[in-house]
Design an enzyme around this catalytic site. Structure first.
Site, PDB file in Angstrom:
ATOM      1  N   GLU A 126      51.473  20.051 -58.656  1.00 31.95           N
ATOM      2  CA  GLU A 126      52.366  20.849 -57.826  1.00 31.95           C
ATOM      3  C   GLU A 126      53.104  19.965 -56.827  1.00 31.95           C
ATOM      4  O   GLU A 126      54.326  19.989 -56.738  1.00 31.95           O
ATOM      5  CB  GLU A 126      51.531  21.908 -57.090  1.00 31.95           C
ATOM      6  CG  GLU A 126      52.359  22.844 -56.213  1.00 31.95           C
ATOM      7  CD  GLU A 126      51.518  23.961 -55.601  1.00 31.95           C
ATOM      8  OE1 GLU A 126      50.302  23.755 -55.421  1.00 31.95           O
ATOM      9  OE2 GLU A 126      52.085  25.028 -55.308  1.00 31.95           O
ATOM     10  N   GLN A 138      49.219  32.351 -58.425  1.00 31.22           N
ATOM     11  CA  GLN A 138      48.212  31.398 -57.936  1.00 31.22           C
ATOM     12  C   GLN A 138      47.397  32.087 -56.838  1.00 31.22           C
ATOM     13  O   GLN A 138      47.972  32.536 -55.841  1.00 31.22           O
ATOM     14  CB  GLN A 138      48.936  30.183 -57.366  1.00 31.22           C
ATOM     15  CG  GLN A 138      48.038  29.091 -56.851  1.00 31.22           C
ATOM     16  CD  GLN A 138      48.846  28.032 -56.093  1.00 31.22           C
ATOM     17  OE1 GLN A 138      49.739  28.374 -55.315  1.00 31.22           O
ATOM     18  NE2 GLN A 138      48.564  26.789 -56.331  1.00 31.22           N
ATOM     19  N   GLY A 139      46.088  32.170 -57.021  1.00 25.99           N
ATOM     20  CA  GLY A 139      45.244  32.864 -56.046  1.00 25.99           C
ATOM     21  C   GLY A 139      44.276  31.927 -55.354  1.00 25.99           C
ATOM     22  O   GLY A 139      43.083  31.907 -55.666  1.00 25.99           O
ATOM     23  N   SER A 177      52.416  34.270 -54.759  1.00 24.04           N
ATOM     24  CA  SER A 177      53.844  34.385 -55.096  1.00 24.04           C
ATOM     25  C   SER A 177      54.013  35.081 -56.445  1.00 24.04           C
ATOM     26  O   SER A 177      53.314  34.741 -57.400  1.00 24.04           O
ATOM     27  CB  SER A 177      54.485  32.995 -55.183  1.00 24.04           C
ATOM     28  OG  SER A 177      54.463  32.370 -53.935  1.00 24.04           O
ATOM     29  N   ASN A 195      52.657  20.575 -44.457  1.00 20.92           N
ATOM     30  CA  ASN A 195      52.919  19.140 -44.296  1.00 20.92           C
ATOM     31  C   ASN A 195      51.953  18.496 -43.308  1.00 20.92           C
ATOM     32  O   ASN A 195      51.654  17.303 -43.409  1.00 20.92           O
ATOM     33  CB  ASN A 195      54.377  18.925 -43.889  1.00 20.92           C
ATOM     34  CG  ASN A 195      55.310  19.132 -45.071  1.00 20.92           C
ATOM     35  OD1 ASN A 195      54.869  19.608 -46.131  1.00 20.92           O
ATOM     36  ND2 ASN A 195      56.571  18.786 -44.922  1.00 20.92           N
ATOM     37  N   GLU A 196      51.434  19.303 -42.362  1.00 22.13           N
ATOM     38  CA  GLU A 196      50.433  18.739 -41.443  1.00 22.13           C
ATOM     39  C   GLU A 196      49.187  18.327 -42.244  1.00 22.13           C
ATOM     40  O   GLU A 196      48.625  17.245 -42.030  1.00 22.13           O
ATOM     41  CB  GLU A 196      50.031  19.763 -40.361  1.00 22.13           C
ATOM     42  CG  GLU A 196      51.095  20.051 -39.318  1.00 22.13           C
ATOM     43  CD  GLU A 196      52.182  20.996 -39.813  1.00 22.13           C
ATOM     44  OE1 GLU A 196      51.993  21.648 -40.867  1.00 22.13           O
ATOM     45  OE2 GLU A 196      53.246  21.081 -39.163  1.00 22.13           O
ATOM     46  N   SER A 253      44.893  31.097 -51.591  1.00 22.13           N
ATOM     47  CA  SER A 253      44.809  31.466 -50.172  1.00 22.13           C
ATOM     48  C   SER A 253      44.027  32.757 -49.980  1.00 22.13           C
ATOM     49  O   SER A 253      44.116  33.687 -50.789  1.00 22.13           O
ATOM     50  CB  SER A 253      46.206  31.655 -49.587  1.00 22.13           C
ATOM     51  OG  SER A 253      46.950  30.474 -49.704  1.00 22.13           O
TER      52      SER A 253
END
Ligand SMILES: Cc1cc2nc3c(=O)[nH]c(=O)nc-3n(C[C@H](O)[C@H](O)[C@H](O)COP(=O)(O)OP(=O)(O)OC[C@H]3O[C@@H](n4cnc5c(N)ncnc54)[C@H](O)[C@@H]3O)c2cc1C
Length: 386
Positions: free
Chosen positions: A243, A125-126, A160, A369-370, A128
């Site tokens: 996800e 998964q690209g 990842s 989570n923020e 970030s």
């Protein structure tokens, strides 16, 4: 909601259990963050696929079994019960696959899904970038149309399994004058294309868990555009919904962890602080609640509903539960928790420390989570942005 399984579902469970008992490797495979382990996990995926178990809810022609999502949950329960290997192609089968199923063309489905089901092609998964993590709308990598290709420039990071993966799905700015969520497109990139450089990022344990990926005038066929040009953000949000809201962490994972936690407590109860008993019970109830909530989500999807912003609630729930279960386990083990499984005194210590370290990443990956709390505040509670 009817919480009783039908005879067909019970038969499906029996079939899955029998296959997994006969086929699951007896010894754990090496970590899929190593080349050897990655290939061993791909071989396992191939075996699963040959048995028709790689992705049970997909149509048969794409490598599935034509089952529904309730049967997928049952399969997951059996999968964790059998302690079968982790899914090396989870970004493909759990995130990209459902997205292709939703917005892909017939050609894209036929081209990508069967090779994904067999893990002939493993996906990274690209999303970030160095300056686009939580603030994903700040993506800077560009993909400029040149005839029937896109010319891609920029950098992705924290992919990842990117060190060994074959393909990457990413968000790129196809309109260079656009800002934020607009002008982004969802493009599927072969990682062996000229102009693409994959550089592994090692974790503290020296395993190449991630990669950063550099694009220097890399040419990628325009056939690999998923969804409409400039509409990549909404396609990506659909992927993120799968996800966070359903597929990445099925309840079976936590039911399995909590069953091990209860066993650990029982084996060590004599030396434990009495307060730990309550925390173990609380973990058990939360795992059970997560299971019921997931069954509710799946029932809703089967009736034509969609995963929405409540996926953020889900993501916070499972990631916090995972940390708590592992923290309780470490407290039960006391000083022994710090031993490597190979140490002489490490009898019964299991993999709790490794699991704890990975659980700590849960509140970060799939969107911190923020950020999920911001989504809940704005989109579920309707609170003002500022
Ligand atoms: C195990 C793991 C696997 C990953 N796999 C992938 C992958 O396969 N592909 C991929 O693309 N990425 C992957 N990531 C990256 C992940 O998506 C990012 O790390 C995450 O989105 C946070 O971005 P960042 O690291 O840039 O932190 P930052 O965005 O810099 O955030 C730093 C801190 O500030 C907080 N923060 C930032 N903005 C706000 C705000 N507006 N309000 C409140 N708090 C805020 C964050 O919550 C965080 O605590 C992975 C990460 C981990 C840990």
């Amino acid at each position: 909601m009817d919480l009783v399984y039908t005879p067909e579902q019970e038969a499906f469970r029996k079939e899955a259990r029998a296959w997994l008992e006969a086929n699951t490797p007896k010894e754990p495979l090496a970590s899929f963050d190593t080349r050897q382990g990655f290939e061993a996990h791909r071989e396992w995926e191939q075996r699963l696929n040959e048995g028709g178990w790689a992705m049970v809810p997909w149509p048969v022609e794409y490598g599935g079994r034509g089952a529904n999502l309730l049967e997928w949950l049952i399969f997951e329960e059996e999968y964790y019960r059998a302690r079968a290997p982790g899914r090396v192609n989870q970004n493909g089968i759990f995130l990209l696959g459902p997205t292709i199923m939703e917005v892909g063309t017939a050609e894209q489905k036929a081209r990508f899904l069967p090779k994904m089901a067999s893990s002939q092609e493993v996906w990274a998964q690209g999303w970030s970038e160095p300056n686009a993590g939580s603030d994903m709308a700040n993506i800077q990598a560009t993909a400029i149309r040149d005839g029937d290709h896109f010319v891609i420039n920029g950098q992705k990071t924290w992919a990842s399994r990117g060190a060994y993966a074959h393909w990457l799905f990413g968000l790129f700015r196809t309109d260079p004058d656009s800002e934020r969520h607009k002008g982004l497109s969802f493009i599927l990139c072969p990682l062996d294309a000229p102009g693409i450089t994959v550089r592994p990022i090692e974790k503290l344990n020296h395993k190449a868990a991630f990669a950063e990926v550099f694009f220097d005038d890399a040419r990628v066929s325009a056939e690999n555009l998923l969804g409409d040009e400039g509409e990549g953000w909404s396609v990506a949000m659909s992927t993120a919904g799968f996800e966070r809201g359903l597929m990445l962490r099925s309840p079976a994972r936590f039911q399995d962890t909590v069953a091990r936690l209860v066993r650990l407590y029982r084996e060590n109860a004599a030396g434990c602080d009495p307060g730990l008993k309550r925390r173990v019970a609380d973990c058990w109830m939360r795992a059970e609640a997560y299971t019921l909530e997931t069954y509710r989500t799946v029932s809703r999807l089967l009736e034509g509903g969609k995963i929405g912003a409540e996926a953020s609630l889900n993501k916070i729930f499972w990631s916090e539960l995972d940390v708590e279960m592992h923290e309780v386990a470490l407290e039960i083990l006391g000083w022994r928790a710090e031993l490597l499984p190979s140490a002489a005194e490490a009898v019964g210590v299991g993999e709790w420390l490794d699991g704890y370290i990975f659980a700590l990443a849960g509140p970060i990956y799939a969107g911190t989570n923020e950020i999920q709390r911001n989504v809940i505040a704005e989109r579920l509670l309707g609170l003002p942005r500022k």
